[in-house]
Design a protein around this motif. Structure first.
Motif, short mmCIF file in Angstrom:
data_model
loop_
_atom_site.label_atom_id
_atom_site.label_comp_id
_atom_site.label_asym_id
_atom_site.label_seq_id
_atom_site.Cartn_x
_atom_site.Cartn_y
_atom_site.Cartn_z
N ILE A 144 0.84 -1.20 0.00
CA ILE A 144 0.00 0.00 0.00
C ILE A 144 0.87 1.25 0.00
N PHE A 145 1.87 1.28 0.88
CA PHE A 145 2.72 2.47 0.96
C PHE A 145 3.56 2.65 -0.31
N ILE A 146 4.02 1.55 -0.89
CA ILE A 146 4.77 1.67 -2.15
C ILE A 146 3.85 2.20 -3.24
N GLY A 147 2.63 1.65 -3.31
CA GLY A 147 1.68 2.10 -4.31
C GLY A 147 1.29 3.55 -4.14
N LEU A 148 1.23 4.01 -2.92
CA LEU A 148 0.89 5.41 -2.65
C LEU A 148 2.12 6.32 -2.69
N MET A 149 3.26 5.74 -3.00
CA MET A 149 4.54 6.45 -3.01
C MET A 149 4.80 7.11 -1.65
N ALA A 150 4.51 6.36 -0.60
CA ALA A 150 4.71 6.85 0.77
C ALA A 150 5.67 5.90 1.48
N ASN B 250 6.79 5.97 5.23
CA ASN B 250 5.96 5.31 6.24
C ASN B 250 6.43 3.86 6.46
N MET B 251 6.78 3.20 5.37
CA MET B 251 7.30 1.84 5.47
C MET B 251 8.63 1.84 6.22
N LEU B 252 9.47 2.80 5.94
CA LEU B 252 10.75 2.92 6.63
C LEU B 252 10.54 3.11 8.13
N ILE B 253 9.60 3.94 8.50
CA ILE B 253 9.31 4.18 9.92
C ILE B 253 8.89 2.89 10.60
N SER B 254 8.03 2.10 9.93
CA SER B 254 7.58 0.85 10.53
C SER B 254 8.72 -0.16 10.65
N VAL C 150 4.88 -5.13 15.43
CA VAL C 150 5.17 -3.70 15.58
C VAL C 150 5.07 -3.00 14.23
N ARG C 151 5.60 -3.62 13.19
CA ARG C 151 5.49 -3.04 11.86
C ARG C 151 4.03 -2.86 11.46
N ALA C 152 3.22 -3.88 11.74
CA ALA C 152 1.80 -3.81 11.38
C ALA C 152 1.09 -2.70 12.16
N VAL C 153 1.34 -2.63 13.46
CA VAL C 153 0.69 -1.61 14.30
C VAL C 153 1.09 -0.21 13.85
N ILE C 154 2.36 0.00 13.60
CA ILE C 154 2.83 1.32 13.15
C ILE C 154 2.23 1.65 11.79
N SER C 155 2.21 0.70 10.88
CA SER C 155 1.67 0.94 9.54
C SER C 155 0.19 1.28 9.58
N VAL C 156 -0.58 0.51 10.33
CA VAL C 156 -2.02 0.78 10.45
C VAL C 156 -2.25 2.15 11.08
N THR C 157 -1.48 2.47 12.12
CA THR C 157 -1.62 3.76 12.79
C THR C 157 -1.33 4.91 11.84
N TYR D 227 -1.43 4.84 8.55
CA TYR D 227 -2.46 4.85 7.51
C TYR D 227 -3.73 5.52 8.02
N LEU D 228 -4.20 5.08 9.20
CA LEU D 228 -5.45 5.64 9.74
C LEU D 228 -5.33 7.13 10.06
N LYS D 229 -4.13 7.54 10.46
CA LYS D 229 -3.89 8.95 10.77
C LYS D 229 -3.98 9.80 9.51
N ASN D 230 -3.59 9.22 8.39
CA ASN D 230 -3.52 10.00 7.13
C ASN D 230 -4.66 9.75 6.17
N VAL D 231 -5.53 8.79 6.49
CA VAL D 231 -6.62 8.47 5.55
C VAL D 231 -7.65 9.60 5.54
N LYS D 232 -8.14 9.86 4.36
CA LYS D 232 -9.16 10.91 4.20
C LYS D 232 -10.51 10.21 4.13
N THR D 233 -11.37 10.47 5.10
CA THR D 233 -12.69 9.83 5.10
C THR D 233 -13.76 10.77 4.58
#
Length: 131
Positions: free
Chosen positions: A69-75, A78-82, A116-123, A125-131
């Motif tokens: 997802i992060f690669i596809g979004l060119m983000a 975020n993957m590096l942080i996780s 930890v990678r999953a929790v950070i990634s989900v966090t 993503y949810l912080k940046n998602v536009k609803t």
């Protein structure tokens, strides 16, 4: 909004598939291990770790789905942080428990790495998602 729909679908199929694999692997681990080697001693050693081997795909699935997802979004930052968060937890746990848990410490640390990678990634993503 369509990105969020595909994220949900990816998580549903990825986690669902990994859960099926985990249950199958746990129930039939001796058969699976026997397919990988003809040496009974190797199979017996692998059976000592069957719980770790069986559960790790679920934890890894979410992390790997969000890599895509992060690669596809060119983000990729975020993957590096996780990965940094996961690696930090891996190092702390492995070196903290290697002498008491031996090889199980590697499996535990690796499972927590993915968690930890999953929790950070989900966090993130949810912080940046536009609803």
């Amino acid at each position: 909004q369509s990105v969020h729909l595909w994220v949900e679908k990816s998580l549903f199929w990825g986690v669902g598939g990994s859960l099926l694999f985990c249950v199958s692997n746990y129930l039939f681990s001796e058969t699976y291990f026997s397919l990988l080697t003809e040496f009974d001693s190797v199979v017996q050693i692998a059976l000592e770790y069957k719980t770790w081997i069986s559960i790790i795909p679920v934890f890894g699935a979410v992390a790997f789905i969000f890599d895509g997802i992060f690669i596809g979004l060119m983000a990729t930052r975020n993957m590096l942080i996780s990965v940094i968060g996961g690696f930090t937890s891996f190092v702390i746990l492995y070196f903290g428990f290697e002498y008491t848990m031996h090889n199980h410490a590697v499996w535990m640390a690796f499972t927590v790495f993915f968690t930890v990678r999953a929790v950070i990634s989900v966090t993130i993503y949810l912080k940046n998602v536009k609803t």
